[in-house]
Design a protein around this motif. Sequence first.
Motif, PDB file in Angstrom:
ATOM      1  N   THR A 194       0.841  -1.190   0.000  1.00  0.00           N
ATOM      2  CA  THR A 194       0.000   0.000   0.000  1.00  0.00           C
ATOM      3  C   THR A 194       0.879   1.244   0.000  1.00  0.00           C
ATOM      4  OG1 THR A 194      -0.159  -0.103   2.420  1.00  0.00           O
ATOM      5  CG2 THR A 194      -1.941  -1.107   1.151  1.00  0.00           C
TER       6      THR A 194
ATOM      7  N   TRP B 214      -4.634   0.695   4.167  1.00  0.00           N
ATOM      8  CA  TRP B 214      -4.357  -0.604   4.783  1.00  0.00           C
ATOM      9  C   TRP B 214      -5.607  -1.402   5.130  1.00  0.00           C
ATOM     10  CZ3 TRP B 214      -1.650  -4.670   6.251  1.00  0.00           C
ATOM     11  CH2 TRP B 214      -2.012  -5.368   7.405  1.00  0.00           C
ATOM     12  N   LYS B 215      -6.582  -0.782   5.770  1.00  0.00           N
ATOM     13  CA  LYS B 215      -7.747  -1.511   6.288  1.00  0.00           C
ATOM     14  C   LYS B 215      -8.455  -2.308   5.207  1.00  0.00           C
ATOM     15  CE  LYS B 215      -8.238  -0.770  10.778  1.00  0.00           C
ATOM     16  NZ  LYS B 215      -8.268  -1.893  11.746  1.00  0.00           N
TER      17      LYS B 215
ATOM     18  N   LEU C 291      -1.194   7.226  12.286  1.00  0.00           N
ATOM     19  CA  LEU C 291      -2.096   6.134  11.919  1.00  0.00           C
ATOM     20  C   LEU C 291      -1.276   4.883  11.600  1.00  0.00           C
ATOM     21  CD1 LEU C 291      -4.847   4.942  11.183  1.00  0.00           C
ATOM     22  CD2 LEU C 291      -4.600   5.950   8.892  1.00  0.00           C
ATOM     23  N   TRP C 292      -0.165   5.056  10.912  1.00  0.00           N
ATOM     24  CA  TRP C 292       0.725   3.927  10.628  1.00  0.00           C
ATOM     25  C   TRP C 292       1.149   3.255  11.944  1.00  0.00           C
ATOM     26  CZ3 TRP C 292       5.468   2.081  11.813  1.00  0.00           C
ATOM     27  CH2 TRP C 292       6.019   1.116  10.964  1.00  0.00           C
TER      28      TRP C 292
ATOM     29  N   LYS D 284      -3.896   4.840   5.222  1.00  0.00           N
ATOM     30  CA  LYS D 284      -5.352   4.832   5.080  1.00  0.00           C
ATOM     31  C   LYS D 284      -5.831   3.720   4.145  1.00  0.00           C
ATOM     32  CE  LYS D 284      -6.394   9.630   6.277  1.00  0.00           C
ATOM     33  NZ  LYS D 284      -6.937  10.926   5.816  1.00  0.00           N
TER      34      LYS D 284
ATOM     35  N   GLU E 136      -0.025  11.029   8.306  1.00  0.00           N
ATOM     36  CA  GLU E 136      -0.611   9.708   8.535  1.00  0.00           C
ATOM     37  C   GLU E 136       0.344   8.776   9.294  1.00  0.00           C
ATOM     38  OE1 GLU E 136      -2.515   7.765   5.203  1.00  0.00           O
ATOM     39  OE2 GLU E 136      -3.109   9.685   4.334  1.00  0.00           O
TER      40      GLU E 136
ATOM     41  N   THR F 212      -0.311   4.337   1.347  1.00  0.00           N
ATOM     42  CA  THR F 212      -0.647   5.161   2.510  1.00  0.00           C
ATOM     43  C   THR F 212      -1.277   4.287   3.596  1.00  0.00           C
ATOM     44  OG1 THR F 212      -2.934   5.700   1.900  1.00  0.00           O
ATOM     45  CG2 THR F 212      -1.197   7.082   0.952  1.00  0.00           C
TER      46      THR F 212
ATOM     47  N   ARG G 248       1.566  13.122   2.914  1.00  0.00           N
ATOM     48  CA  ARG G 248       0.930  12.168   3.821  1.00  0.00           C
ATOM     49  C   ARG G 248       1.698  11.896   5.111  1.00  0.00           C
ATOM     50  NH1 ARG G 248      -3.760   9.498   1.913  1.00  0.00           N
ATOM     51  NH2 ARG G 248      -4.167  10.218  -0.206  1.00  0.00           N
TER      52      ARG G 248
END
Length: 249
Positions: free
Chosen positions: A35, A41-42, A74-75, A39, A71, A37, A68
Amino acid sequence: MTAFVDFHCHLDLYPDHARQVEDCEKAALYTLAVTTTPKAWKRNHELVMQTKYVRAALGLHPQLVAERATELSLWDDLLPEARYIGEVGLDASPRYFRSLPLQQEVFHHILAATARVGGKVLSVHSVRAVTKVLDCIEAHFPKGVAGRIVLHWFTGSLSEARRALDLGCFFSVNMAMLEKQSHLKMVATFPSERLLTETDGPFAQASSSATERAAEIMQVVRLLAEKRNMACEAMQIQILENLGKLSIE
């Protein structure tokens, strides 16, 4: 059915992401769905949770760091869920050179976090920045530290390749890379037990289906085998064994 390995492919950048995952399963194509980013991943992870042949990697692409980097938190939150990390790394090509200091900050963070947790496998980008990438790897993954690094589409020098091998790195190679005689000659010197195959789809080739990607990988295997005076079947078995060393369970 013969299984092949595509250790670096952007499945979510094809028009029908879910269909691509299904096709990899039908084609027995071991695929690391990288991936760009956190975001992304999910959705990638959800689609591959029950698959045999596909795994999702948690990434923050160096070419997107300028936009990014926010993020990264979030990572961090998602890291415990991810066995595979990618695409991450550094890119010092002209278009992205201005963001290189920020890329290095992010990459150091990612490596420090993965080294601290341990047991992760990383697919790493190193365009025009191989020495810097290897410096980062050496700082966070000295010999004996848990974790595996796979250098994706490596285009560094022979001396940089030797250093990467000494650090324990693997290399994932694709057909576009091997079309350059200089790269093919260098890859021919790599130990067979450190090689994996990839497509970097959809960027490096026009193949739109898993079957077409598997056929392209078969061409890569054939070239690798020829350069080693090996049978194609033996080269393919070696690549599958190498994948096993990285535990794509």
